[in-house]
Scaffold this motif. Structure first.
Motif, PDB file in Angstrom:
ATOM      1  N   PHE A 119       0.794  -1.371  -0.053  1.00 50.45           N
ATOM      2  CA  PHE A 119      -0.021   0.039   0.133  1.00 50.45           C
ATOM      3  C   PHE A 119       0.979   1.096  -0.042  1.00 50.45           C
ATOM      4  CE2 PHE A 119      -3.467  -2.479   2.333  1.00 50.45           C
ATOM      5  CZ  PHE A 119      -4.160  -2.735   1.184  1.00 50.45           C
ATOM      6  N   ARG A 120       1.810   1.373   0.725  1.00 44.36           N
ATOM      7  CA  ARG A 120       2.779   2.578   0.864  1.00 44.36           C
ATOM      8  C   ARG A 120       3.570   2.421  -0.407  1.00 44.36           C
ATOM      9  NH1 ARG A 120       3.569   0.799   6.367  1.00 44.36           N
ATOM     10  NH2 ARG A 120       5.259  -0.732   5.710  1.00 44.36           N
ATOM     11  N   GLN A 121       3.787   1.584  -1.346  1.00 51.16           N
ATOM     12  CA  GLN A 121       4.602   1.693  -2.484  1.00 51.16           C
ATOM     13  C   GLN A 121       3.616   2.503  -3.574  1.00 51.16           C
ATOM     14  OE1 GLN A 121       7.006  -1.616  -4.056  1.00 51.16           O
ATOM     15  NE2 GLN A 121       7.035  -2.432  -2.169  1.00 51.16           N
ATOM     16  N   ALA A 122       2.318   1.734  -3.532  1.00 52.32           N
ATOM     17  CA  ALA A 122       1.225   2.669  -4.088  1.00 52.32           C
ATOM     18  C   ALA A 122       0.986   3.961  -3.958  1.00 52.32           C
ATOM     19  CB  ALA A 122      -0.353   1.672  -3.906  1.00 52.32           C
ATOM     20  N   LEU A 123       1.028   4.308  -2.660  1.00 49.93           N
ATOM     21  CA  LEU A 123       0.894   5.711  -2.354  1.00 49.93           C
ATOM     22  C   LEU A 123       1.863   6.572  -2.656  1.00 49.93           C
ATOM     23  CD1 LEU A 123      -0.762   7.681  -0.519  1.00 49.93           C
ATOM     24  CD2 LEU A 123       0.379   6.933   1.546  1.00 49.93           C
ATOM     25  N   ALA A 124       3.244   6.166  -2.729  1.00 51.44           N
ATOM     26  CA  ALA A 124       4.387   6.804  -2.999  1.00 51.44           C
ATOM     27  C   ALA A 124       4.052   7.061  -4.748  1.00 51.44           C
ATOM     28  CB  ALA A 124       5.514   6.136  -2.918  1.00 51.44           C
ATOM     29  N   SER A 125       3.597   5.999  -5.289  1.00 49.34           N
ATOM     30  CA  SER A 125       3.566   6.182  -6.853  1.00 49.34           C
ATOM     31  C   SER A 125       2.355   7.130  -7.328  1.00 49.34           C
ATOM     32  CB  SER A 125       3.344   4.865  -7.269  1.00 49.34           C
ATOM     33  OG  SER A 125       4.234   4.041  -7.259  1.00 49.34           O
ATOM     34  N   ALA A 126       1.454   7.361  -6.531  1.00 52.31           N
ATOM     35  CA  ALA A 126       0.097   7.988  -6.712  1.00 52.31           C
ATOM     36  C   ALA A 126       0.585   9.472  -7.083  1.00 52.31           C
ATOM     37  CB  ALA A 126      -0.865   8.040  -5.650  1.00 52.31           C
ATOM     38  N   PRO A 127       1.384  10.336  -6.519  1.00 54.31           N
ATOM     39  CA  PRO A 127       1.369  11.703  -6.969  1.00 54.31           C
ATOM     40  C   PRO A 127       2.369  11.523  -8.262  1.00 54.31           C
ATOM     41  CG  PRO A 127       2.684  11.377  -4.897  1.00 54.31           C
ATOM     42  CD  PRO A 127       1.873  10.109  -5.055  1.00 54.31           C
ATOM     43  N   LEU A 128       3.250  10.662  -8.548  1.00 60.13           N
ATOM     44  CA  LEU A 128       4.260  10.579  -9.576  1.00 60.13           C
ATOM     45  C   LEU A 128       3.361  10.289 -10.862  1.00 60.13           C
ATOM     46  CD1 LEU A 128       7.098   8.338  -8.177  1.00 60.13           C
ATOM     47  CD2 LEU A 128       6.611  11.033  -8.356  1.00 60.13           C
TER      48      LEU A 128
END
Length: 641
Positions: free
Chosen positions: A570-579
């Motif tokens: 989930f954290r990896q998905a969250l980190a990718s969201a703004p990118l």
């Protein structure tokens, strides 16, 4: 008035030790003279030796600006110097003027100045005087001057001005119409005064009657005219002072179907280079015919836009063709950076003439700034005969608008595309509209649109189109709980993607099958499908599905009891969201983190994640993640008791 208080504060700080000069600039009709006279009146007691006023004629109909020598002669006579004692030579007049003012504390109002060169010879040489200058141009060439640029009135002040003209009772009786009236006047004091005086003379008119007339943008300027004053005439004077290339650009900008624009768009309209266009844009800003809300972006005041549009009638159609080509190319370049795996499905357009985007962040920033302008431009293009531009933008922006949850703009754009589409393009428009309806939770409408897209793709033997429609139908069935139908459509799409080599549709089908298995309680299979989607997306460089697959893996692991591993995904998905500019994924990942934290016995952490998820979900009006966040907040709150 805040501007008066600001200038008074500056005068207090000066303490009378120097010549005090305040230069007030702003667009025509904004109230510069009124402000200067109000300030002079407020300070009359502090300058007991008199007040002098001179209109320098910088922007006066039928009159040339006063030469400095002529202006000095008038000032000397106004100060009490006999006409026969006024020297003929301009230099001698300036010297005598300074000598006269050296013995006096006066307020000197130099109104309607053309530029700094006209004003400099008129300034006192010793302390004790206050000089107030008004001009449509920022007088940066007047040394030591305090510069103040006036903006239009705040809505409350604009309505108060209207009330003073027509009577407060009329405004109170029609508050909504009164608010619309001042907005249609662009909150410009001159326009409000003209409109108010028309209402005052026509006692049988309602405010709403004049509002109805002003709503017609083509006729608005004609309505804002009285016996001796007209908003259009004020703008025309500023226009006449432009150099010929700046006048030409002003007319071309009158064609622009958007809210604001950047230099590249203006250059496309003008046909000149970016560097040449930038100089002309700044000239328009200097003459108060264009506003600069931030560096590199420009916009019209609403009434100036109407004046520019009136002048644009004879401009060539090719200017708009260049603009639309520029917008399409820039949009393709930006979305290629954000979603490179979809590049093959976008229009094959030449690279833009401007330098490319440095990175994904720059591309996303451009898309965010231009989104409204692109949709406005597509609507104009659909109505007036640029169908290719509409189709190109609809295809190019579909995924970006979905990921940003800009659903209203997406519906508008894709409906424009459908209006001009023929053949296979109708299928693409139906598909894109179906995906938006699915995002909005309008599942029946989504199914109808996607069925139409599938039918026309089959009729045209468009196998890639068939694959996309099958994926869309699969996701739609998953959301409605028709899991067998969802699995069938997604499995067919996966097989077709393998036959056609459509790697992007493969990623989406595998990801969708992961969700379908997850909803059926087949969590091990769900995890397998999401890992397949992750691997496929990495092979083809599809960052968006890769990020969503990380989220899907987290969902499956959470159900399998691997809460820490789930949180990591989930954290990896969250980190990718703004990118990748995906706010929907941001809300989902935050909710996932909250659920994993609660399952792991950390309710306080879960509460924080769901709170943040709720903020995002409310901002993007996500009908699924908002109740999910609210439910998670309730669960976490009860666990904390």
């Amino acid at each position: 008035m805040g501007e008066v208080e600001s200038l008074l504060a500056g005068l207090a700080r000066d303490g009378g030790t120097a010549v005090v000069i305040s230069a007030i600039d702003g667009m025509g009709g904004i109230g510069k003279t009124t402000l200067a006279l109000r300030l002079a009146h407020r300070l009359a007691a502090e300058y007991p030796d008199g007040q002098l006023f001179l209109d320098l004629g910088g922007h006066t109909p039928g009159q040339l600006p006063l030469e400095p020598g002529v202006a000095l002669g008038r000032l000397l006579r106004a100060a009490g110097v006999a006409a026969e004692q006024v020297p003929v030579d301009a230099g001698e007049r300036a010297a005598l003027w300074r000598a006269v003012l050296a013995r006096r504390r006066v307020v000197l109002v130099l109104d309607n100045a053309l530029d700094s060169a006209q004003v400099r010879p008129l300034l006192p040489g010793t302390p004790g005087a206050l000089v107030l200058i008004t001009s449509r141009r920022g007088l940066t060439g007047v040394d030591g001057a305090t510069l103040l640029t006036l903006d239009v009135l705040p809505p409350g002040d604009a309505i108060a001005l209207l009330g003073r003209i027509v009577g407060r009772d009329r405004v109170v009786r029609e508050p909504v119409a009164s608010a619309e009236l001042v907005a249609l006047c662009g909150f410009l004091p001159l326009a409000i005064r003209i409109a108010g005086n028309r209402l005052r003379r026509r006692t049988r008119w309602r405010v709403a009657d004049l509002v109805e007339r002003l709503r017609d943008e083509c006729g608005r300027l004609a309505e804002l005219a009285s016996e001796d004053r007209a908003v259009e005439a004020v703008f025309a004077l500023s226009y006449q002072h432009l150099r010929a290339p700046a006048r030409a650009l002003f007319r071309r900008l009158g064609l622009y179907p958007g809210v604001d624009l950047e230099v590249g768009a203006a250059a496309a309209l003008s046909g000149a280079s970016g560097a040449e266009t930038l100089v002309l844009l700044e000239e328009l800003v200097d003459h108060q015919l264009l506003q600069q809300p931030e560096v590199g972006r420009y916009r019209f005041h609403d009434l100036v836009r109407a004046y520019a549009a009136k002048l644009a009638g004879g401009e060539p159609r090719s200017a708009l063709t260049r603009l639309f080509d520029h917008q399409s190319r820039m949009a393709v370049a930006a979305t290629d950076l954000v979603g490179p795996a979809e590049k093959h499905g976008r229009p094959g357009l030449p690279s833009p003439a401007e330098p490319g985007f440095a990175d994904q962040a720059a591309a996303l920033s451009w898309l965010a700034q231009e989104r409204v302008n692109l949709v406005c431009g597509a609507g104009f293009a659909a109505r007036f005969g640029w169908p290719r531009h509409v189709r190109d933008l609809s295809t190019t922006l579909a995924r970006y608008l979905n990921s940003r949850a800009e659903h209203e703009d997406a519906l508008t754009l894709h409906n424009h595309a459908l209006d001009v589409a023929t053949g296979m393009d109708r299928g693409h428009a139906w598909h894109d509209l179906g995906r938006v309806r699915w995002r909005l939770g309008h599942y029946r409408e989504a199914a109808e649109l996607l069925d139409c897209a599938l039918a026309i793709a089959q009729e045209m033997d468009d196998r890639v189109g068939q694959c996309r429609a099958l994926v869309g139908l699969g996701y739609n069935h998953w959301r409605t709980g028709e899991l067998a139908a969802a699995e069938d459509h997604l499995t067919r799409a996966l097989a077709l993607a393998g036959e056609t080599g459509d790697e992007l549709s493969r990623c989406h089908a595998e990801h969708g099958l992961g969700y379908t298995c997850w909803s059926q309680g087949r969590h091990v299979q769900a995890l397998d499908w999401q890992h397949r989607a992750l691997a496929s997306s990495r092979r083809c460089g599809e960052a968006i599905v890769e990020a969503h697959a990380q989220y899907g893996i987290g969902l499956a692991q959470c159900r399998l009891g691997s809460h820490e591993q789930a949180s990591e995904h989930f954290r990896q998905a969250l980190a990718s969201a703004p990118l990748i500019g995906d706010r929907v994924l941001e809300a989902r990942a935050r909710n996932g983190l909250g659920e994993a934290a609660l399952a792991a016995g950390r309710p306080a952490e879960a509460l924080r994640h769901h709170q943040r998820a709720l903020v995002v979900a409310e901002q993007i009006a996500d009908h699924l993640e908002r109740p999910r966040a609210e439910f998670g907040l309730g669960q976490a709150s009860r666990a904390l008791v």
